[in-house]
Motif scaffolding. Sequence first.
Motif, PDB file in Angstrom:
ATOM      1  N   PRO A  64      -9.966 -23.456  16.918  1.00  0.00           N
ATOM      2  CA  PRO A  64      -9.804 -22.216  17.683  1.00  0.00           C
ATOM      3  C   PRO A  64     -11.128 -21.592  18.105  1.00  0.00           C
ATOM      4  O   PRO A  64     -12.182 -21.855  17.523  1.00  0.00           O
ATOM      5  CB  PRO A  64      -9.090 -21.301  16.691  1.00  0.00           C
ATOM      6  CG  PRO A  64      -9.571 -21.768  15.350  1.00  0.00           C
ATOM      7  CD  PRO A  64      -9.680 -23.272  15.490  1.00  0.00           C
ATOM      8  N   CYS A 144       5.223  -9.684  21.217  1.00  0.00           N
ATOM      9  CA  CYS A 144       3.991 -10.061  20.504  1.00  0.00           C
ATOM     10  C   CYS A 144       2.986  -8.913  20.476  1.00  0.00           C
ATOM     11  O   CYS A 144       2.258  -8.731  19.489  1.00  0.00           O
ATOM     12  CB  CYS A 144       3.352 -11.273  21.170  1.00  0.00           C
ATOM     13  SG  CYS A 144       4.431 -12.706  21.316  1.00  0.00           S
ATOM     14  N   HIS A 148      -0.008  -7.548  17.989  1.00  0.00           N
ATOM     15  CA  HIS A 148      -1.306  -8.064  18.431  1.00  0.00           C
ATOM     16  C   HIS A 148      -2.000  -7.157  19.443  1.00  0.00           C
ATOM     17  O   HIS A 148      -3.093  -7.495  19.898  1.00  0.00           O
ATOM     18  CB  HIS A 148      -1.150  -9.478  18.988  1.00  0.00           C
ATOM     19  CG  HIS A 148      -0.879 -10.499  17.926  1.00  0.00           C
ATOM     20  ND1 HIS A 148      -1.872 -11.062  17.177  1.00  0.00           N
ATOM     21  CD2 HIS A 148       0.282 -11.034  17.474  1.00  0.00           C
ATOM     22  CE1 HIS A 148      -1.352 -11.910  16.300  1.00  0.00           C
ATOM     23  NE2 HIS A 148      -0.046 -11.912  16.464  1.00  0.00           N
ATOM     24  N   GLY A 152      -2.821  -8.589  23.926  1.00  0.00           N
ATOM     25  CA  GLY A 152      -3.153  -9.543  22.863  1.00  0.00           C
ATOM     26  C   GLY A 152      -4.561  -9.409  22.344  1.00  0.00           C
ATOM     27  O   GLY A 152      -5.146 -10.367  21.837  1.00  0.00           O
ATOM     28  N   GLY A 154      -5.735  -7.894  19.725  1.00  0.00           N
ATOM     29  CA  GLY A 154      -5.921  -7.910  18.282  1.00  0.00           C
ATOM     30  C   GLY A 154      -5.935  -6.520  17.676  1.00  0.00           C
ATOM     31  O   GLY A 154      -6.263  -5.540  18.346  1.00  0.00           O
ATOM     32  N   SER A 161      -7.024 -11.273  17.697  1.00  0.00           N
ATOM     33  CA  SER A 161      -6.960 -11.384  19.149  1.00  0.00           C
ATOM     34  C   SER A 161      -6.436 -12.774  19.498  1.00  0.00           C
ATOM     35  O   SER A 161      -6.927 -13.774  18.995  1.00  0.00           O
ATOM     36  CB  SER A 161      -8.363 -11.183  19.749  1.00  0.00           C
ATOM     37  OG  SER A 161      -8.354 -11.514  21.111  1.00  0.00           O
ATOM     38  N   ILE A 162      -5.409 -12.824  20.350  1.00  0.00           N
ATOM     39  CA  ILE A 162      -4.881 -14.122  20.780  1.00  0.00           C
ATOM     40  C   ILE A 162      -5.029 -14.311  22.286  1.00  0.00           C
ATOM     41  O   ILE A 162      -4.737 -15.391  22.794  1.00  0.00           O
ATOM     42  CB  ILE A 162      -3.418 -14.313  20.355  1.00  0.00           C
ATOM     43  CG1 ILE A 162      -2.561 -13.115  20.750  1.00  0.00           C
ATOM     44  CG2 ILE A 162      -3.333 -14.556  18.857  1.00  0.00           C
ATOM     45  CD1 ILE A 162      -1.085 -13.280  20.408  1.00  0.00           C
ATOM     46  N   GLN A 165      -7.049 -17.404  23.620  1.00  0.00           N
ATOM     47  CA  GLN A 165      -7.119 -18.434  22.585  1.00  0.00           C
ATOM     48  C   GLN A 165      -6.479 -19.714  23.123  1.00  0.00           C
ATOM     49  O   GLN A 165      -5.621 -19.663  24.003  1.00  0.00           O
ATOM     50  CB  GLN A 165      -6.389 -17.965  21.319  1.00  0.00           C
ATOM     51  CG  GLN A 165      -6.474 -18.896  20.126  1.00  0.00           C
ATOM     52  CD  GLN A 165      -7.897 -19.162  19.678  1.00  0.00           C
ATOM     53  OE1 GLN A 165      -8.535 -20.105  20.181  1.00  0.00           O
ATOM     54  NE2 GLN A 165      -8.420 -18.337  18.767  1.00  0.00           N
ATOM     55  N   ILE A 170      -2.595 -21.803  19.294  1.00  0.00           N
ATOM     56  CA  ILE A 170      -1.542 -20.801  19.094  1.00  0.00           C
ATOM     57  C   ILE A 170      -0.228 -21.497  18.742  1.00  0.00           C
ATOM     58  O   ILE A 170       0.464 -21.121  17.792  1.00  0.00           O
ATOM     59  CB  ILE A 170      -1.363 -19.930  20.349  1.00  0.00           C
ATOM     60  CG1 ILE A 170      -2.644 -19.136  20.652  1.00  0.00           C
ATOM     61  CG2 ILE A 170      -0.184 -18.959  20.170  1.00  0.00           C
ATOM     62  CD1 ILE A 170      -2.590 -18.369  21.956  1.00  0.00           C
ATOM     63  N   GLN A 173      -0.087 -22.913  15.186  1.00  0.00           N
ATOM     64  CA  GLN A 173       0.031 -21.909  14.131  1.00  0.00           C
ATOM     65  C   GLN A 173       1.438 -21.318  14.077  1.00  0.00           C
ATOM     66  O   GLN A 173       1.978 -21.087  12.986  1.00  0.00           O
ATOM     67  CB  GLN A 173      -1.017 -20.814  14.323  1.00  0.00           C
ATOM     68  CG  GLN A 173      -2.438 -21.304  14.216  1.00  0.00           C
ATOM     69  CD  GLN A 173      -2.671 -22.152  12.985  1.00  0.00           C
ATOM     70  OE1 GLN A 173      -2.563 -21.673  11.852  1.00  0.00           O
ATOM     71  NE2 GLN A 173      -2.986 -23.424  13.177  1.00  0.00           N
ATOM     72  N   SER A 206       2.647 -19.398  23.936  1.00  0.00           N
ATOM     73  CA  SER A 206       1.311 -19.941  23.669  1.00  0.00           C
ATOM     74  C   SER A 206       0.546 -20.120  24.969  1.00  0.00           C
ATOM     75  O   SER A 206      -0.642 -19.762  25.069  1.00  0.00           O
ATOM     76  CB  SER A 206       1.424 -21.290  22.943  1.00  0.00           C
ATOM     77  OG  SER A 206       2.065 -21.144  21.698  1.00  0.00           O
TER      78      SER A 206
END
Length: 223
Positions: A64, A144, A148, A152, A154, A161-162, A165, A170, A173, A206
């Motif tokens: 990541p 989400c 988040h 996103g 975070g 933070s996504i 990413q 994603i 996970q 994702s």
Amino acid sequence: MPVRFIKGSFFLLPLLGFYAPALLAMGDTAAGQTIAMQGNGKGAVACVSCHGGAGEGNAAAGFPRLAGLNAEYLVKQLQDYKAGTRQNPVMQPFAAALTSQEMLDVAAYYAGLEPTGSQGSSDDNALGETLALRGDWDHDIPACVSCHGPGGRGVDPYFPSIAGQHAGYIRSQIQAWKNGTRKNDANDLMRVVAERMSDEQIEAVSRYFATLPPVKPTTGDKP
């Protein structure tokens, strides 16, 4: 602070990021950079060998992006690897070789880096956008961004933070939470959500977050 899941809503207590400034200030970014670039000479190899010279990660290899992630979240993950509450054959020996101070240093270094680039366009991903922003309440799946944060970005210290990413990371996970091989989330929130998601939904959300421009979290941000 605890995070409670109530059917139909997510509630975060207002002091979620209360200790964030103190924790970040305890890290020495110069020392963290040395570990990231060279290792610590005690068993922890250079982070850049997997996560890239600018903390950008390696999508093809499944590593990541670390640049710009929450320092508090990074420290928690290193602690969990060391304790064995998060399993990964690559990260566990690395984390085990770090002292508590070195974890703070590395986390402060990566949190201070500017994250780079999104990966494509979300224009053709209506399902991913809907799940991210509104959820699927017919199946008790919250948005989400409820945890988040907006875009996103975070929320310290539990939700990374996504945005921007790597999609593959994603996806891997969420699948890990769904099948029970990852268990270190706050109050089982991600496990509960992931178990309700279809493979199509996991793939869509994702890809959606991977297309967003990465943004550093602001300490104390709340969804």
